[in-house]
Design a protein around this motif. Structure first.
Motif, PDB file in Angstrom:
ATOM      1  N   GLY A 102       0.777  -1.234   0.000  1.00 40.46           N
ATOM      2  CA  GLY A 102       0.000   0.000   0.000  1.00 40.46           C
ATOM      3  C   GLY A 102       0.806   1.280   0.000  1.00 40.46           C
ATOM      4  N   ARG A 103       2.109   1.167  -0.212  1.00 39.42           N
ATOM      5  CA  ARG A 103       2.964   2.358  -0.287  1.00 39.42           C
ATOM      6  C   ARG A 103       3.406   2.689  -1.701  1.00 39.42           C
ATOM      7  NH1 ARG A 103       7.336   1.640   4.558  1.00 39.42           N
ATOM      8  NH2 ARG A 103       6.039   2.533   6.191  1.00 39.42           N
ATOM      9  N   ASP A 104       3.188   1.770  -2.617  1.00 38.70           N
ATOM     10  CA  ASP A 104       3.778   1.877  -3.948  1.00 38.70           C
ATOM     11  C   ASP A 104       2.846   2.481  -4.989  1.00 38.70           C
ATOM     12  OD1 ASP A 104       6.090   0.546  -3.006  1.00 38.70           O
ATOM     13  OD2 ASP A 104       5.120  -1.395  -3.348  1.00 38.70           O
ATOM     14  N   ILE A 105       3.468   2.874  -6.075  1.00 45.86           N
ATOM     15  CA  ILE A 105       2.776   3.254  -7.298  1.00 45.86           C
ATOM     16  C   ILE A 105       3.317   2.279  -8.337  1.00 45.86           C
ATOM     17  CG2 ILE A 105       2.394   5.065  -8.997  1.00 45.86           C
ATOM     18  CD1 ILE A 105       3.456   6.953  -6.724  1.00 45.86           C
ATOM     19  N   ARG A 106       2.416   1.584  -9.026  1.00 46.92           N
ATOM     20  CA  ARG A 106       2.871   0.529  -9.912  1.00 46.92           C
ATOM     21  C   ARG A 106       2.088   0.537 -11.226  1.00 46.92           C
ATOM     22  NH1 ARG A 106       3.162  -2.977  -6.203  1.00 46.92           N
ATOM     23  NH2 ARG A 106       0.951  -3.442  -6.124  1.00 46.92           N
ATOM     24  N   LEU A 107       2.819   0.387 -12.319  1.00 47.30           N
ATOM     25  CA  LEU A 107       2.188   0.193 -13.622  1.00 47.30           C
ATOM     26  C   LEU A 107       1.667  -1.232 -13.653  1.00 47.30           C
ATOM     27  CD1 LEU A 107       1.529   1.014 -16.554  1.00 47.30           C
ATOM     28  CD2 LEU A 107       3.845   0.282 -17.165  1.00 47.30           C
ATOM     29  N   GLU A 108       0.347  -1.381 -13.695  1.00 47.07           N
ATOM     30  CA  GLU A 108      -0.269  -2.704 -13.662  1.00 47.07           C
ATOM     31  C   GLU A 108      -0.428  -3.281 -15.066  1.00 47.07           C
ATOM     32  OE1 GLU A 108      -0.900  -4.560 -11.074  1.00 47.07           O
ATOM     33  OE2 GLU A 108      -0.495  -3.056  -9.545  1.00 47.07           O
ATOM     34  N   SER A 109      -0.885  -2.457 -16.000  1.00 46.05           N
ATOM     35  CA  SER A 109      -1.037  -2.939 -17.370  1.00 46.05           C
ATOM     36  C   SER A 109      -0.992  -1.780 -18.345  1.00 46.05           C
ATOM     37  CB  SER A 109      -2.324  -3.750 -17.546  1.00 46.05           C
ATOM     38  OG  SER A 109      -3.444  -2.909 -17.427  1.00 46.05           O
ATOM     39  N   LEU A 110      -0.742  -2.153 -19.579  1.00 46.53           N
ATOM     40  CA  LEU A 110      -0.585  -1.188 -20.653  1.00 46.53           C
ATOM     41  C   LEU A 110      -1.208  -1.791 -21.904  1.00 46.53           C
ATOM     42  CD1 LEU A 110       0.853   1.533 -21.210  1.00 46.53           C
ATOM     43  CD2 LEU A 110       2.899   0.234 -21.757  1.00 46.53           C
ATOM     44  N   SER A 111      -2.173  -1.098 -22.485  1.00 47.69           N
ATOM     45  CA  SER A 111      -2.793  -1.561 -23.735  1.00 47.69           C
ATOM     46  C   SER A 111      -2.175  -0.781 -24.882  1.00 47.69           C
ATOM     47  CB  SER A 111      -4.302  -1.320 -23.716  1.00 47.69           C
ATOM     48  OG  SER A 111      -4.897  -2.034 -22.671  1.00 47.69           O
TER      49      SER A 111
END
Length: 115
Positions: A102-111
């Motif tokens: 809950g501390r992170d910023i994350r790229l989960e997916s990219l279309s």
């Protein structure tokens, strides 16, 4: 406002993926933002809308933001739990806890779109 530098890095990452996959456009970007990441989602969205216009391959993309809930772990009983206001373990009442999610910023997916 560190949201602008985060978005700038995110867009550079998108451009890298475009090249790696021989794609021409980014359609959608999904990013998870932790409850304790100290990021203002509305500022992140606003920064994206401003900066995406600088790139032809990203200018029409949408940004989808999801929230990653904070998860704490008790170091004494190994129990995990969610709490925004009380870091004490609900199982054993220990205050010997730490944040594991809950501390992170994350790229989960990219279309991406290819010609």
């Amino acid at each position: 406002m560190h949201e602008y530098s985060i978005v700038a890095s995110l867009l550079e990452l998108c451009l890298t993926h475009l090249q790696e996959h021989n794609a021409t456009k980014v359609q959608n970007i999904v990013v998870s933002v932790g409850e304790r990441s100290n990021i203002d989602k509305s500022l992140l969205q606003s920064a994206f809308e401003v900066l995406q216009t600088e790139y032809d391959s990203i200018k029409d993309a949408t940004l989808t933001l999801t929230i990653e809930k904070i998860l704490l772990e008790c170091k004494d009983c190994k129990s995990t739990f969610h709490s925004l206001d009380n870091p004490a373990c609900p199982k054993c009442e220990s205050k010997n806890t730490h944040i594991i999610q809950g501390r992170d910023i994350r790229l989960e997916s990219l279309s991406l779109e290819a010609d």
